[in-house]
Design a protein around this motif. Structure first.
Motif, PDB file in Angstrom:
ATOM      1  N   LYS A 113      11.253  19.571  26.111  1.00 54.13           N
ATOM      2  CA  LYS A 113      12.716  19.717  26.121  1.00 54.13           C
ATOM      3  C   LYS A 113      13.144  20.785  25.116  1.00 54.13           C
ATOM      4  CE  LYS A 113      14.518  15.185  27.569  1.00 54.13           C
ATOM      5  NZ  LYS A 113      15.440  14.084  27.201  1.00 54.13           N
ATOM      6  N   GLY A 114      12.556  20.715  23.926  1.00 53.55           N
ATOM      7  CA  GLY A 114      12.884  21.689  22.897  1.00 53.55           C
ATOM      8  C   GLY A 114      12.480  23.096  23.290  1.00 53.55           C
ATOM      9  N   LYS A 115      11.346  23.224  23.941  1.00 52.84           N
ATOM     10  CA  LYS A 115      10.870  24.537  24.392  1.00 52.84           C
ATOM     11  C   LYS A 115      11.852  25.150  25.385  1.00 52.84           C
ATOM     12  CE  LYS A 115       6.576  26.696  26.063  1.00 52.84           C
ATOM     13  NZ  LYS A 115       7.200  27.768  26.850  1.00 52.84           N
ATOM     14  N   ALA A 116      12.298  24.351  26.343  1.00 52.46           N
ATOM     15  CA  ALA A 116      13.257  24.845  27.328  1.00 52.46           C
ATOM     16  C   ALA A 116      14.594  25.202  26.681  1.00 52.46           C
ATOM     17  CB  ALA A 116      13.465  23.796  28.421  1.00 52.46           C
ATOM     18  N   HIS A 117      14.996  24.396  25.706  1.00 55.69           N
ATOM     19  CA  HIS A 117      16.253  24.659  25.002  1.00 55.69           C
ATOM     20  C   HIS A 117      16.189  25.988  24.249  1.00 55.69           C
ATOM     21  CE1 HIS A 117      19.969  23.769  22.911  1.00 55.69           C
ATOM     22  NE2 HIS A 117      19.368  23.911  21.742  1.00 55.69           N
ATOM     23  N   ARG A 118      15.082  26.218  23.569  1.00 51.03           N
ATOM     24  CA  ARG A 118      14.910  27.478  22.837  1.00 51.03           C
ATOM     25  C   ARG A 118      14.833  28.666  23.788  1.00 51.03           C
ATOM     26  NH1 ARG A 118      11.526  23.934  20.113  1.00 51.03           N
ATOM     27  NH2 ARG A 118       9.666  24.737  21.191  1.00 51.03           N
ATOM     28  N   ASP A 119      14.400  28.390  25.003  1.00 51.99           N
ATOM     29  CA  ASP A 119      14.282  29.410  26.047  1.00 51.99           C
ATOM     30  C   ASP A 119      15.616  29.643  26.757  1.00 51.99           C
ATOM     31  OD1 ASP A 119      12.695  31.157  27.692  1.00 51.99           O
ATOM     32  OD2 ASP A 119      12.737  29.641  29.261  1.00 51.99           O
ATOM     33  N   HIS A 120      16.651  28.885  26.340  1.00 49.48           N
ATOM     34  CA  HIS A 120      17.984  28.958  26.968  1.00 49.48           C
ATOM     35  C   HIS A 120      17.915  28.624  28.455  1.00 49.48           C
ATOM     36  CE1 HIS A 120      19.523  30.660  23.237  1.00 49.48           C
ATOM     37  NE2 HIS A 120      18.575  31.567  23.279  1.00 49.48           N
ATOM     38  N   TYR A 121      16.972  27.751  28.803  1.00 53.93           N
ATOM     39  CA  TYR A 121      16.848  27.251  30.174  1.00 53.93           C
ATOM     40  C   TYR A 121      16.741  28.390  31.183  1.00 53.93           C
ATOM     41  CZ  TYR A 121      18.481  23.293  27.485  1.00 53.93           C
ATOM     42  OH  TYR A 121      18.621  22.331  26.506  1.00 53.93           O
ATOM     43  N   ALA A 122      15.937  29.391  30.819  1.00 53.99           N
ATOM     44  CA  ALA A 122      15.829  30.594  31.635  1.00 53.99           C
ATOM     45  C   ALA A 122      14.944  30.404  32.866  1.00 53.99           C
ATOM     46  CB  ALA A 122      15.282  31.742  30.789  1.00 53.99           C
ATOM     47  N   HIS A 123      14.112  29.360  32.865  1.00 50.20           N
ATOM     48  CA  HIS A 123      13.170  29.183  33.964  1.00 50.20           C
ATOM     49  C   HIS A 123      13.517  27.982  34.829  1.00 50.20           C
ATOM     50  CE1 HIS A 123      10.921  31.755  31.144  1.00 50.20           C
ATOM     51  NE2 HIS A 123      10.346  32.228  32.235  1.00 50.20           N
ATOM     52  N   ASP A 124      13.028  28.048  36.070  1.00 57.07           N
ATOM     53  CA  ASP A 124      13.305  26.968  37.026  1.00 57.07           C
ATOM     54  C   ASP A 124      12.349  25.793  36.840  1.00 57.07           C
ATOM     55  OD1 ASP A 124      15.341  28.444  38.405  1.00 57.07           O
ATOM     56  OD2 ASP A 124      13.763  29.599  39.399  1.00 57.07           O
ATOM     57  N   ILE A 125      11.131  26.094  36.405  1.00 53.81           N
ATOM     58  CA  ILE A 125      10.127  25.048  36.210  1.00 53.81           C
ATOM     59  C   ILE A 125       9.418  25.289  34.879  1.00 53.81           C
ATOM     60  CG2 ILE A 125       7.948  24.055  37.064  1.00 53.81           C
ATOM     61  CD1 ILE A 125       8.792  24.802  39.881  1.00 53.81           C
ATOM     62  N   TYR A 126       9.142  24.197  34.178  1.00 56.27           N
ATOM     63  CA  TYR A 126       8.317  24.218  32.972  1.00 56.27           C
ATOM     64  C   TYR A 126       7.132  23.308  33.249  1.00 56.27           C
ATOM     65  CZ  TYR A 126      12.283  26.462  30.728  1.00 56.27           C
ATOM     66  OH  TYR A 126      13.286  27.345  30.410  1.00 56.27           O
ATOM     67  N   LYS A 160       2.299  22.224  50.731  1.00 53.68           N
ATOM     68  CA  LYS A 160       1.572  22.375  49.472  1.00 53.68           C
ATOM     69  C   LYS A 160       2.551  22.607  48.335  1.00 53.68           C
ATOM     70  CE  LYS A 160      -2.464  24.728  47.557  1.00 53.68           C
ATOM     71  NZ  LYS A 160      -3.485  25.789  47.782  1.00 53.68           N
ATOM     72  N   LEU A 161       2.558  21.701  47.372  1.00 57.01           N
ATOM     73  CA  LEU A 161       3.540  21.761  46.292  1.00 57.01           C
ATOM     74  C   LEU A 161       3.431  23.041  45.475  1.00 57.01           C
ATOM     75  CD1 LEU A 161       5.803  20.559  44.618  1.00 57.01           C
ATOM     76  CD2 LEU A 161       4.131  19.135  43.438  1.00 57.01           C
ATOM     77  N   THR A 162       2.206  23.503  45.242  1.00 57.41           N
ATOM     78  CA  THR A 162       2.036  24.701  44.412  1.00 57.41           C
ATOM     79  C   THR A 162       2.640  25.950  45.062  1.00 57.41           C
ATOM     80  OG1 THR A 162      -0.188  24.950  45.354  1.00 57.41           O
ATOM     81  CG2 THR A 162      -0.013  23.884  43.196  1.00 57.41           C
ATOM     82  N   ALA A 163       2.983  25.872  46.335  1.00 59.27           N
ATOM     83  CA  ALA A 163       3.618  27.012  47.008  1.00 59.27           C
ATOM     84  C   ALA A 163       5.022  27.276  46.477  1.00 59.27           C
ATOM     85  CB  ALA A 163       3.664  26.778  48.514  1.00 59.27           C
ATOM     86  N   VAL A 164       5.568  26.324  45.730  1.00 61.30           N
ATOM     87  CA  VAL A 164       6.917  26.537  45.194  1.00 61.30           C
ATOM     88  C   VAL A 164       6.918  27.550  44.052  1.00 61.30           C
ATOM     89  CG1 VAL A 164       6.898  24.700  43.438  1.00 61.30           C
ATOM     90  CG2 VAL A 164       9.062  25.367  44.500  1.00 61.30           C
ATOM     91  N   TYR A 165       5.811  27.665  43.323  1.00 61.45           N
ATOM     92  CA  TYR A 165       5.813  28.468  42.105  1.00 61.45           C
ATOM     93  C   TYR A 165       6.107  29.957  42.331  1.00 61.45           C
ATOM     94  CZ  TYR A 165       3.904  24.160  40.270  1.00 61.45           C
ATOM     95  OH  TYR A 165       3.727  22.835  39.938  1.00 61.45           O
ATOM     96  N   PRO A 166       5.546  30.594  43.351  1.00 63.26           N
ATOM     97  CA  PRO A 166       5.898  32.003  43.570  1.00 63.26           C
ATOM     98  C   PRO A 166       7.346  32.212  44.004  1.00 63.26           C
ATOM     99  CG  PRO A 166       3.860  31.416  44.719  1.00 63.26           C
ATOM    100  CD  PRO A 166       4.495  30.145  44.281  1.00 63.26           C
ATOM    101  N   ARG A 167       8.013  31.142  44.395  1.00 67.22           N
ATOM    102  CA  ARG A 167       9.371  31.239  44.915  1.00 67.22           C
ATOM    103  C   ARG A 167      10.434  31.063  43.843  1.00 67.22           C
ATOM    104  NH1 ARG A 167       6.076  29.552  48.941  1.00 67.22           N
ATOM    105  NH2 ARG A 167       6.664  30.052  51.100  1.00 67.22           N
ATOM    106  N   VAL A 168      10.017  30.679  42.633  1.00 70.07           N
ATOM    107  CA  VAL A 168      10.962  30.413  41.548  1.00 70.07           C
ATOM    108  C   VAL A 168      10.413  31.033  40.265  1.00 70.07           C
ATOM    109  CG1 VAL A 168      11.757  28.274  42.627  1.00 70.07           C
ATOM    110  CG2 VAL A 168       9.853  28.191  41.001  1.00 70.07           C
ATOM    111  N   THR A 169      11.144  30.870  39.173  1.00 70.51           N
ATOM    112  CA  THR A 169      10.640  31.341  37.875  1.00 70.51           C
ATOM    113  C   THR A 169      10.009  30.161  37.140  1.00 70.51           C
ATOM    114  OG1 THR A 169      12.718  30.947  36.699  1.00 70.51           O
ATOM    115  CG2 THR A 169      12.428  33.096  37.753  1.00 70.51           C
ATOM    116  N   VAL A 170       8.831  30.396  36.588  1.00 70.97           N
ATOM    117  CA  VAL A 170       8.073  29.321  35.942  1.00 70.97           C
ATOM    118  C   VAL A 170       7.666  29.742  34.541  1.00 70.97           C
ATOM    119  CG1 VAL A 170       6.110  27.746  36.144  1.00 70.97           C
ATOM    120  CG2 VAL A 170       7.140  28.712  38.222  1.00 70.97           C
ATOM    121  N   ASP A 171       7.851  28.832  33.593  1.00 75.23           N
ATOM    122  CA  ASP A 171       7.307  29.016  32.247  1.00 75.23           C
ATOM    123  C   ASP A 171       6.066  28.131  32.170  1.00 75.23           C
ATOM    124  OD1 ASP A 171       6.770  29.511  29.632  1.00 75.23           O
ATOM    125  OD2 ASP A 171       8.482  28.428  28.827  1.00 75.23           O
TER     126      ASP A 171
END
Length: 210
Positions: A113-126, A160-171
């Motif tokens: 949670k803290g990592k995403a907060h410091r990142d200003h919630y810039a990514h779709d998935i952590y 396939k769930l991992t197919a979502v990653y190229p479609r969004v931004t991931v940290d």
């Protein structure tokens, strides 16, 4: 309540798998005399105001305090489960885990949670990427805003769930970064087979005897 807590205040437990390798419905397993899904939800509620159980058997949870929902698209696996959970999520992000993963690390969740907060919630998935390059889809945060992406995957028959990653931004969280949480148990232990289950409960009994 802080912004950080408001934005990441939902947890989703996916409980609708077919359990084909285990040979029985893993939702029925019990840990410390509680059905495993409730055991996990009870842990998660200490950090999340909303805990959602996505299940193919909602009657199992008729008397629970948690929000219990069924897949909006039936028999489509974790893509549909996460899509459904995000549909009902009240916060901007939801922490996602599966019911056959018995370890919850609350310190890890707080850290993420803290990592995403410091990142200003810039990514779709952590989510965690292990040293061998394998992505761990669970014990990660998913943004509610990717709900349409998950829906489109279903429409395009992409299971396939991992197919979502190229479609969004991931940290991607490096596996080394989570070593500090090893004392909480291996979060990515998955009780897929009867052997996995026997091994887990044997270790639990040995831990109680020490």
């Amino acid at each position: 309540m802080t912004t950080k807590e408001q934005k990441m205040d939902t947890a989703i437990v996916l409980s609708g798998g077919k359990s084909s390798r285990a040979g029985f419905d893993k939702q029925l397993m019990r840990i410390h005399h509680e059905r495993i899904v409730i055991y996990l939800a009870n842990k998660l509620k200490t950090l999340f105001c909303q805990v959602i159980i996505v299940t193919n058997k909602p009657k199992l949870y008729a008397n629970t305090e948690y929000l219990v929902v069924s897949d909006r698209v039936k028999d489509y696996g974790p893509v549909a489960g996460i899509y459904t959970g995000l549909y009902y999520a009240k916060s901007d992000y939801a922490y996602v885990m599966a019911c056959d993963m018995p370890h919850v690390s609350l310190p890890y969740i707080q850290w993420l949670k803290g990592k995403a907060h410091r990142d200003h919630y810039a990514h779709d998935i952590y989510a965690v990427k292990k040293n061998d390059g394998k992505i761990e889809p669970f014990h990660g945060f998913y943004a509610k805003r990717i709900e349409p992406v998950m829906k489109k995957m279903i429409q395009d028959n992409i299971q396939k769930l991992t197919a979502v990653y190229p479609r969004v931004t991931v940290d991607y969280v490096d596996e080394q970064a989570i070593k500090r949480f090893a004392s909480q148990g291996d979060m990515f232990v998955n009780l897929n087979t009867r052997d996995d289950i026997r091994k887990y409960f044997k270790q639990e009994r040995q831990g109680e005897d020490r």
